[in-house]
Design an enzyme around this catalytic site. Structure first.
Site, PDB file in Angstrom:
ATOM      1  N   SER A 200       0.815  -1.218   0.000  1.00  0.00           N
ATOM      2  CA  SER A 200       0.000   0.000   0.000  1.00  0.00           C
ATOM      3  C   SER A 200       0.845   1.262   0.000  1.00  0.00           C
ATOM      4  CB  SER A 200      -0.927   0.007   1.215  1.00  0.00           C
ATOM      5  OG  SER A 200      -1.731  -1.151   1.174  1.00  0.00           O
TER       6      SER A 200
ATOM      7  N   HIS B  23     -14.980  -0.361   1.762  1.00  0.00           N
ATOM      8  CA  HIS B  23     -14.874   0.978   2.302  1.00  0.00           C
ATOM      9  C   HIS B  23     -16.033   1.872   1.910  1.00  0.00           C
ATOM     10  CE1 HIS B  23     -10.703  -0.448   2.597  1.00  0.00           C
ATOM     11  NE2 HIS B  23     -10.557   0.469   3.551  1.00  0.00           N
TER      12      HIS B  23
ATOM     13  N   CYS C 177      -7.733   1.805   0.750  1.00  0.00           N
ATOM     14  CA  CYS C 177      -8.741   1.024   0.043  1.00  0.00           C
ATOM     15  C   CYS C 177      -8.152   0.422  -1.230  1.00  0.00           C
ATOM     16  CB  CYS C 177      -9.940   1.917  -0.311  1.00  0.00           C
ATOM     17  SG  CYS C 177     -11.115   1.062  -1.370  1.00  0.00           S
TER      18      CYS C 177
END
Lengths: 631, 379
Positions: free
Chosen positions: A328, A371, A384
């Site tokens: 991420s 989300h 997300c």
């Protein structure tokens, strides 16, 4: 005297004279050959023989230079040239070397195995060549040996310089270590420096010591000595002093480095702290680490096996040699690419139900429930995955990788360390070339969340974060000065991105650590504001069977299969100064394992950050003790 | 002078002998020996007492010996030839049995004040007895095969004894001296041609036999031959001496490195620098000029001998003079060929220059015989 023929006989005298003439001319001919040969040797080929006679006579002894020292930014020495006492033995001077060594063993620590080694080495070398018996001796030993010198013929104490690393394991990966030059080293290098031929001459084997070996080594002094036919020194003809190696001041902060290593202790992990404005690498910590001092005289086999067999790979410098899927932490790249190429704006929302169907396959979001509707800032904050799948598909892999490379991922960082890895910002061509497979749409989706083929080293993540924070193309800088010569700051130019786009990404990073719903809210700083991003990368996909068995928690799995934990961040938010990247191998979630370490390290960096650079290396010249002439 | 010479009888008597003493020859011998003192002083690193002083003492002794021998009529020495030969052989047999071992070979008898090498003595004794033989033999008979047997036996006996020591160098010098006397006595040249070709054939056979089951020489002897032919093949082993010797000779250049400046000898790169290899030091320190000057002095000595021999109508005296001169010639020629890498290292010293008492005394004694032949020749 009665003769059958008178001695005055004409016939006799003429024959004897004839024969004498024959003999005389024969002898004269031979004498002529002798003269001709003398002329050949002494006049025609005189130059060649003169050279040979000179080569016979003159030996050149090298005077090893003192190795350049390495300092941290405050002027703390990271290396020392320690004076060591060495004991040497000369076979031709020792009547009975074995007996002499046995007597010596009563005075200094000298195991039997070493005696055998020394005897074997003496047998290999010529009688007048000194062979090292023991090194690293204390003054008391030398005193004892000197006092007993009458019964120790052929034994001489020598003074030499030995490398020492006062910071122990702290800088084993950055500074590296030296070790005795080996046949393998010689076969690998085309360095013709005759110093390398000195037995057990110490050269850099790892880290900066190895990378800038020739800068640190200095230049050998020469001593021309006259030797006799057995090589014994008769007199010194002339000498030329050696030039010590260049002193080097690094940008690292010894205290921050130690702090970071303490925080990483017990894990297989790496942390990098970088100044976002000038690129200074303040800490380059790779854990676990090892004691470089063990390598200086050649590491023992059990020690080596222990290091080499450790599954946490203590020998690897994970900060530059370890590459990991950034997970991420790569989402800033994708987000910035989306904004830069106009494929999304900050208000546009993507609906995240917890998964996404792409060409018949289901791509999960880490949050199983999804989300909901998220914009870029919220997507970064909650990390997300679906949002970034969608965005990556819009942008395409080529443009994502282009932005990644602009931010330093997939570009080999230019720092003086060995085996610095390039990482990978994949392209369709790359996959075709290397994997012989076509690029799939799912590969793009995976790349959107920093999985799949994307690889980055911790230092690349720190560079990426620094560039996002500063908006410049800042390059890392590990060396501050070579002697008095300041290394330039590189990459102060602005990035090609719109500053507003950068601000949008930064806002997302701000929320990660400062919004209550941010993934690293618990790791927010108290006094200043840090922006950041967590990352958790799958090492091995959770199989369907495991999912059914309920083995989805990291700690239930084997260590090797657990996720890597990552965190990148910078602070202070409004006036960025430091970027930090932390990776904990198989540490689990980024927010739980990596972010807390990053928080502590960043706090320490800011606390220490007030101090500037220490004294210049040139002012430290006195620390160099020149090696005394071996006599 | 004319009056003086006219007043002398055909063979000089008493004090007149002094006038007929071959002074130029004595001067040349002194000059060559002086070169020896100079070089011995140099190779000892400036230590006069080590080699130069004993050598000087022996030269003085030898010179006195030469004068004594010179003034005794040549007839006496002719009559002593057989005794000298028998004495020489007896001494050779004696060292064979009781001699001390020096340099791995039994070569000398310790007389207390000096070490006597019978092989040195033998070189002169052999020349003497062969000169006597051919003086006695009717000249028409010299080439008859049966009259070749005695001289060949007389030569072969001491050669066998010295080869047994083993001393190849002396054996070569003995053969050379004997050969010259026989050549000048008038032995047919065909015999020499035959002897020469059979030697070549023998050498060929020896080299060919290597590695077969009929191998004639020992392996180490073959290695020595190989090393001689190509010293570079073994630069630190057996070829070391030859290589270093050539380096010393060559590095002297035209005018040399200067007295006592020879690095090769001073730093011990030269083997046997005070004996067999002394010429290399001379050539290193005095260069081509020094070497050629010494060679010139040697040739002048030979020329002196030849000039007096050619005028000597006494067959014994003439053959003896030629024989001594030829032995002397072989001496320095073989030594120089050896140190210049043109002949195998066989252990022949440089006459009058190399350190060695026996050789010095015997050589000067032999030149005493030449002087005696010169003084007592019929005029």
């Amino acid at each position: 005297m009665k003769h059958k023929k008178s001695p005055t006989d004409k016939d006799f005298t003429s024959r004897i004279s004839r024969r004498a003439l024959l003999l005389g001319s024969g002898q004269l001919g031979l004498a002529g050959v002798l003269g001709w040969r003398m002329h050949q040797l002494g006049v025609k080929q005189a130059d060649q023989f003169r050279l040979l006679a000179e080569e016979n006579r003159v030996n050149i002894r090298l005077q090893p230079p003192a190795r350049g020292l390495i300092y941290d930014r405050s002027g703390n020495p990271l290396t020392l040239n320690r004076q060591v006492y060495t004991i040497e033995i000369v076979r031709e001077q020792a009547d009975d070397p074995e007996e002499v060594l046995r007597r010596l063993a009563q005075l200094i620590p000298l195991p039997d195995s070493q005696i055998q080694n020394v005897l074997a080495e003496m047998a290999r070398r010529r009688a007048f060549v000194p062979v090292t018996v023991a090194t690293g001796l204390e003054w008391e030993h030398i005193a004892a040996v000197s006092a007993n010198s009458p019964v120790l013929p052929g034994i001489t104490p020598q003074l030499g310089l030995n490398r020492q690393y006062p910071r122990g394991a702290d800088f084993s990966h950055v500074v590296g270590y030296v070790g005795p030059v080996s046949d393998y080293d010689l076969s690998q290098t085309n360095d013709k420096d005759p110093l390398l031929l000195i037995p057990r001459f110490q050269i850099g084997k790892n880290g900066i010591e190895a990378k800038i070996e020739q800068t640190l080594r200095g230049k050998a002094g020469l001593k021309r000595i006259e030797v006799n036919s057995v090589g014994r020194v008769m007199r010194e003809l002339d000498a030329q002093a050696s030039t010590p190696g260049t002193n080097v001041q690094l940008t690292v902060d010894a205290e921050l480095q130690r702090f970071a290593l303490e925080k990483l202790q017990g894990q297989s992990a790496a942390a990098v702290v970088m100044d976002v404005n000038n690129g200074d690498i303040l800490a380059l910590a790779s854990a676990p680490t090892f004691d470089p001092n063990k390598f200086v005289d050649g590491i023992s086999v059990p020690d080596w096996n222990a290091l080499n067999g450790n599954k946490y790979r203590p020998l690897a410098n994970k900060t530059v040699q370890g590459t990991y899927p950034p997970g991420s932490t790569f989402k800033m790249v994708v987000g910035l690419a989306g904004l830069h190429f106009g494929l999304i704006n900050e208000r546009e929302r993507v609906y995240c139900p917890g998964h996404m169907e792409i060409s018949g396959r289901r791509f999960h979001c880490w949050r199983r429930g999804g989300h909901g509707n998220v914009n870029l800032r919220e997507a970064l904050r909650g990390s997300c995955d679906v949002y970034f799948y969608e965005l990556a598909l819009r942008i395409g892999i080529e443009r994502i990788s282009q932005v990644a490379r602009t931010l330093g991922v997939g570009i080999r960082p230019d720092i003086p360390l060995p085996a610095v890895r390039e990482g990978l910002a994949p392209t369709k061509d790359w996959k075709k070339r290397v994997k012989q497979e076509d690029w799939l749409i799912g590969d793009t989706a995976n790349s959107g969340i920093g999985q799949g083929f994307v690889l980055a080293s911790p230092i690349q993540l720190a560079i990426m974060t620094a560039r996002l924070a500063s908006g410049t193309q800042i390059e890392p800088r590990l060396v501050n000065m070579f002697d008095d010569k300041l290394e330039p700051v590189r990459g102060a130019e602005k990035l090609e991105f719109d500053p507003r786009h950068l601000d949008m990404v930064r806002a997302g990073m701000y929320d990660v650590t400062n919004h209550t719903r941010g993934t690293a809210y618990r790791s927010r700083l108290k006094d200043t504001v840090m922006a950041g991003k967590t990352g958790t990368t799958q090492v091995r996909a959770i199989s369907k069977r495991e999912r059914e068995q309920g083995i989805i928690k990291n700690k239930d799995r084997k260590w090797e299969w657990r996720d890597h934990a990552l965190f990148v961040g910078y602070a202070p938010f409004d006036n960025p100064r430091y970027s930090v990247a932390v990776i904990v191998e198989h540490g689990g979630g980024g927010s739980a394992a990596a972010a807390p370490i990053a928080k502590l390290v960043m706090e320490k960096a800011i606390e220490l950050g007030q101090s500037g650079y220490g004294p210049l290396p040139s002012q430290k010249r006195n620390d160099l003790r020149l090696r005394e002439e071996p006599t | 002078m004319t009056y003086l010479i006219n007043s002398i009888q055909r063979v000089p008597q008493g004090f007149r002998k002094v006038l007929y003493f071959h002074w130029p020859l004595a001067l040349l011998l002194t000059a060559v020996s002086s070169a020896g003192f100079l070089m011995l002083y140099s190779v000892s690193g400036g230590d006069f007492s080590r080699w130069a002083e004993p050598q000087l003492t022996r030269f003085v002794m030898g010179f006195i010996l030469m004068i004594i021998v010179a003034f005794i009529p040549i007839k006496f020495w002719r009559n002593m030839s057989v005794a000298a030969y028998i004495g020489g052989v007896v001494l050779l047999v004696f060292v064979e049995m009781f001699g001390a071992v020096g340099m791995g070979a039994q070569r000398w008898i310790d007389l207390g004040f000096m070490r006597l090498q019978p092989s040195e003595l033998m070189k002169v004794a052999l020349v003497m007895i062969l000169a006597l033989y051919y003086d006695w033999l009717d000249e028409d008979q010299v080439s008859k095969p049966q009259w070749l047997i005695p001289p060949l036996f007389l030569t072969a006996l001491p050669m066998a004894l010295v080869l047994n020591q083993p001393d190849l160098g002396t054996a070569i010098l003995l053969a050379g001296g004997a050969g010259v006397v026989m050549l000048l006595a008038g032995v047919s040249l065909w015999y020499f041609a035959a002897a020469g070709s059979s030697i070549i054939a023998m050498v060929g056979a020896i080299l060919q036999s290597r590695g077969t089951e009929y191998q004639i020489l020992k392996d180490y002897q073959y290695r020595r031959i190989e090393t001689f032919l190509d010293p570079a093949s073994d630069p630190l082993g057996a070829g070391y001496h030859i290589t270093q010797s050539k380096i010393a000779l060559g590095s002297g250049g035209f005018s040399g490195k200067g007295y006592m400046q020879g690095t090769q000898s001073r730093l011990n790169f030269l083997p046997e620098k005070h004996t067999d290899f002394i010429f290399t030091t001379l050539a290193e320190e005095f260069g081509f000029v020094g070497g050629i000057t010494l060679l010139g002095l040697y040739i002048l000595i030979i020329v002196c001998c030849f000039l007096t021999a050619v005028q000597n109508r006494n067959r014994y005296a003439a053959l003896l003079t030629y024989g001594v001169a030829a032995t002397f010639f072989f001496y320095f020629a073989v030594n120089m060929l050896m140190v210049m890498g043109m002949a195998p290292v066989v252990g022949v010293p440089l006459p009058l220059v190399s350190y060695g008492g026996s050789a010095m005394l015997v050589l000067l004694g032999a030149f005493g015989l030449v002087q005696s032949a010169h003084i007592h020749r019929a005029r």
